[in-house]
Each structure stands twice: as C-alpha cells, then as structure tokens.
Design a protein around this motif. Structure first.
Motif, PDB file in Angstrom:
ATOM      1  N   SER A 387       0.844  -1.190   0.000  1.00  0.00           N
ATOM      2  CA  SER A 387       0.000   0.000   0.000  1.00  0.00           C
ATOM      3  C   SER A 387       0.883   1.244   0.000  1.00  0.00           C
ATOM      4  O   SER A 387       2.059   1.176   0.353  1.00  0.00           O
ATOM      5  N   PHE A 388       0.289   2.374  -0.408  1.00  0.00           N
ATOM      6  CA  PHE A 388       0.945   3.655  -0.241  1.00  0.00           C
ATOM      7  C   PHE A 388       0.681   4.141   1.179  1.00  0.00           C
ATOM      8  O   PHE A 388      -0.432   3.997   1.702  1.00  0.00           O
ATOM      9  N   THR A 389       1.701   4.710   1.819  1.00  0.00           N
ATOM     10  CA  THR A 389       1.568   5.111   3.218  1.00  0.00           C
ATOM     11  C   THR A 389       0.973   6.502   3.373  1.00  0.00           C
ATOM     12  O   THR A 389       0.603   6.891   4.487  1.00  0.00           O
ATOM     13  N   GLY A 390       0.889   7.276   2.281  1.00  0.00           N
ATOM     14  CA  GLY A 390       0.408   8.642   2.388  1.00  0.00           C
ATOM     15  C   GLY A 390       1.483   9.611   2.829  1.00  0.00           C
ATOM     16  O   GLY A 390       1.203  10.779   3.099  1.00  0.00           O
ATOM     17  N   ASN A 391       2.708   9.143   2.882  1.00  0.00           N
ATOM     18  CA  ASN A 391       3.827   9.976   3.328  1.00  0.00           C
ATOM     19  C   ASN A 391       4.699  10.359   2.135  1.00  0.00           C
ATOM     20  O   ASN A 391       5.690   9.696   1.830  1.00  0.00           O
TER      21      ASN A 391
END
Length: 494
Positions: A387-391
């Motif tokens: 997943s993408f961490t949003g960071n």
C-alpha cells in the motif's frame, strides 16, 4: 599412542583423531579429519557436474592457476571450512569426547575458553585460516592481510551465512590472544597438522597468485555450503565411520580420501544436483499431444530465430487455457540449450511494478519488478501486503522475508527489514509499520497461512529499549561477535 612414522605430523604435532567433527545421530563420533576429507571430495564432484567450462576457466584465471590446479585448490579450501571445530568451545559440546583432550597436558587454553559459546566454529575457521594460508606460501601483507587470502577465509568462514570482515595482520598473527576460544598450545598445532594432511592427501600444493572477485566468490561459497550439507548427512557418514583402531596414519588418511572420492558421485546424484540438459528440439518430444495454434507458431519459428540470433527473451501473452505453460517450457528448452544454461527457474506468484503515466507522456517504469509476491516454499501468490503510506510518495511492500519502504520521488532510497524466514502477512496498518502475520512452532501453516497470529511493530527504537531492559547493559565485545556487522557503537545508554 601414535607412532611418528605412522601418523600424519607437522613438526612435533601428530594428528589427533580424538578431535571430533560430527557426532549427532551417529553410533560414535566422527573425526574432524574425516569430515574435512569428505567435504573436499563432494566439492570436487560438484565442481565437475555443476559448473560449466566458462565458470571453471574464470575461477582458474582469477586465481592465476590452470583449471586442473584450481579444481584441486578450491576443493581443498572447501575441506578446510570446518577446521575451526578444533577449538575448546566446539569440542566441549560433547563432554565424553572432550574430557580426554581437556585433561591432556599437550593442550592449553585460557580459563573459561570452553564457555566462549558465541565464538562459533565458523568464526574460528575465519580467524585460524589467515595464519595457515600465509604459512603455506599464500600471498601475505604487512598491515592488512592480502585481499586474496581475506576473500578465501571469508567465504570459508561464512559457510553458515555470516561472513566476517578483513583482519589486520597483527590480529591474524596473534589470533589466540584476540580470541581465547581458539585455544593455544596444542590446538593451533592440530589445526596446522589437519591443514597440512588435508593438503597432502588432496594434492593441493599449487599456490594461487590472485583472489576471486565477488561474483565467483559467491559461486564457490555456494558450492562449499552444498558440499558441507551433503557430506554431513548421518546416512552418508555412518557406513564410513572409521573402526576403533583408526589412528590417522598417512596411509589411513589416504584410504579415507580415496573412499570419499568414490562415494561423492552417489551423494551428488541422490541429491539430484547437477546441470539440466536441454536436448529436446521438437515440441512433440516434450508433450504427448499435438501443438495448438499458439504452440505451433512458436515451434515453427523460434528454432530458426535462436539458430540465427542466439539466446534471447520470449514473452508469451495469451488468455488462460491457451497453453502458455507448455509454450513457455518449450521455449525455455530451446533458449537453455542455446545459452548453455545449467537449470530452469520457475518463479511463482506475481511481480510488482510501479509506472508513471503523466498526461501527454509515454508511461515509464519507476520501480520494479519486485517479487515474487508471497512466494516461498510454503505458500505462493498470497501472504503479502502492499500500500501507499500517504507519506510523500512512500509505499511499502511486505512479502517473503522482507518489508521494504521506498520513496517514489527517489527510487534509489529505500528502507528494508529482513527476517530470518519467510513470513505470511495478513494485514498491515496504513503506514505499514505494524503488520499481522501467522506463525507456528513448525513453520507456517501451509498455503492458507493458518497458524499462530503474531503482531509485529517495525520500530527499532522500541526493540532497542526492550533489549536494554532485558540485558541491563550495553553489548560487550563478546556478545557482538555472534551478531551481524553494522551495529552502532552504543546501543544501551550508560
């Protein structure tokens, strides 16, 4: 009592067959000397049946030897891998075998040397072999041990997976002072006489004039590991245990070496280790049915293309059920024959690639391929999390035995956590730093990942606090010896 004119000897030291190399699962202990000979013989057979002519020539060229000399010398190195078992900590693991040696005044060691459990036998091999190679005429140095010797001892000392660093010449010359677990008088002489007897029996008197580059060192190291594994099987050792009167005379050592060479081909064949032969050139020779249109097109055109252009890459894309597997295997047979390949690798599971598709521009790959996803001996195709961490463009991939965090703006920058075994990941938090996995005492629960649930937090600072709470002090030099390199100088606060 061993007579000097009968036993293998070095100076005033006679070969001591009380020093054991294998014991578990055997009716009686197996001398170190016998195991060294066995491993050298199996390695020589692996050299003959696994390596191609180009690889053999490359190893010989790197060492500055003929191919025949390189075969003998590198097999000799393989035999030396367990010379570090001639140390108090290893020998003391079987008290009934160790007591006669411990009480023998010919052997001297520092108080408590037997308790140096972290000084494992492969580490002892790493330290002991520097001096032995130099005494044998291998290239040496004044400040740092010559890189060719450094590479040789590292690949032998790393036969259980942990490779040591380069020693300074003064450390190699006074190895027992730096490592009490090596033992002193008596044991260093026994390592020397085992070294010289093994060299004599195998005829490995040629001296390399160069060292192995990393790529060839990996090949040799891998064969050492396989040779040790095959030669260590109790079923292989038991029929060849020396009789009670075996004393390690030169004639007995020679007889054991010749018997080891005779037994080695059978051990390698039984393990199904060797080179694949890609002899099939017709689709009908490989499969008991007629080729469909996809397979027939490949069978009609690929042989001529390979004959004209040599090996290459074949990509087969078609819907499920169109016979891609058979087509790919047939293509692999043709390409393997043309490339002189020694085997076929089938990669289970999927692969991950990340592409950038900016408006008005052609798509370009940014990361990958990474994988296979969820691939292991126990399960394939699942048991991973991504997943993408949003960071700031960061993503994570948890699969197999690693969790990897990577930045899309700078794909060369990534952070990796490695586990000792494959993991079956069920879920993860958004940031990927807390993962749910399954574990069990006997491994993972098959393809479904059934087993004991376990929650792991990827937080080195938390791990460090727990470690310091348990240990109560910073790691000592002795405690660091059994751990991977790269640890910070200070872990626990004073």
């Amino acid at each position: 009592m061993i007579k000097r004119d009968e036993a293998g000897a070095s100076g005033d030291c006679l070969l001591d067959v009380r020093l054991w190399g294998k014991e578990s699962g055997l009716s009686r202990p197996y001398p170190v000397m016998c195991h060294l000979l066995d491993t050298g013989a199996v390695f020589r057979e692996l050299w003959d049946v696994v390596l191609g002519d180009e690889t053999k020539a490359a190893i010989a060229d790197a060492l500055g030897l003929s191919v025949a000399e390189a075969r003998m010398v590198v097999s000799f190195w393989a035999g030396l891998h367990d010379i570090g078992k001639i140390t108090p900590p290893f020998q003391a693991q079987v008290p009934v075998c160790y007591k006669p040696v411990r009480d023998d005044p010919a052997y001297v060691c520092a108080p408590g040397a037997e308790g140096e459990k972290s000084f494992r036998h492969e580490i002892a091999s790493h330290w002991a072999l520097y001096q032995l190679f130099e005494e044998a005429g291998y290239p040496g140095g004044e400040r740092l041990v010559h890189k060719s010797v450094s590479h040789q001892v590292a690949l032998l000392g790393g036969h259980h997976g942990l490779f040591g660093g380069v020693l300074k010449a003064k450390e190699a010359a006074r190895a027992s002072d730096y490592n009490p677990g090596l033992g002193k008088h008596g044991r260093d002489g026994q390592r020397r006489v085992h070294f010289e007897e093994l060299r004599r029996a195998m005829g490995a008197y040629a001296v390399p004039r160069g060292g192995l580059p990393a790529a060839l060192g990996v090949v040799v190291s891998g064969l050492v590991v396989v040779a040790d594994w095959l030669a260590s099987q109790a079923s292989a050792i038991e029929p060849r245990l020396p009789g009670p009167g075996w004393s390690g005379t030169a004639a007995e050592v020679d007889a054991h070496w010749h018997a080891a060479m005779k037994a080695a081909p059978g051990l390698v064949r039984a393990a199904r280790v060797g080179r694949a032969r890609f002899s099939i050139v017709e689709f009908g020779e490989m499969f008991p049915f007629a080729a469909n249109s996809l397979q027939r097109d490949l069978a009609e055109h690929l042989p001529a293309m390979v004959g004209e252009h040599g090996p290459g890459l074949v990509l087969v894309t078609a819907p499920t059920g169109d016979g891609k597997t058979e087509a790919a295997l047939f293509a692999a047979s043709l390409l393997g024959r043309a490339a002189g390949a020694r085997g076929l690798y089938f990669a289970p599971g999927g692969m991950l690639e990340l592409w950038s598709a900016a408006t008005g521009q052609r798509p370009s790959k940014v990361v990958g391929p990474l994988g296979p996803l969820g691939g292991s001996d126990s399960f394939t195709g699942d048991g991973f999390s991504f997943s993408f961490t949003g960071n700031d463009g960061e993503f994570y991939l948890a699969t197999g035995n690693t969790v990897r965090f990577q930045q899309l703006p700078d794909p060369s920058h990534f952070e990796t956590y490695s586990f000792a075994a494959d993991q079956y990941f069920l879920a993860a938090t958004k940031d990927g730093r807390t993962l749910l996995r399954t574990r069990s005492e006997s491994g993972f629960g098959g393809n479904s990942g059934r087993g004991r649930l376990d929650l792991i937090h990827l937080d080195p600072e938390l791990w460090k606090r727990h470690l310091c709470d348990v240990v109560g002090h910073d790691l000592t030099r002795e405690e660091r010896r059994g751990l991977p390199s790269g640890l910070p100088e200070a872990i626990c606060p004073a």
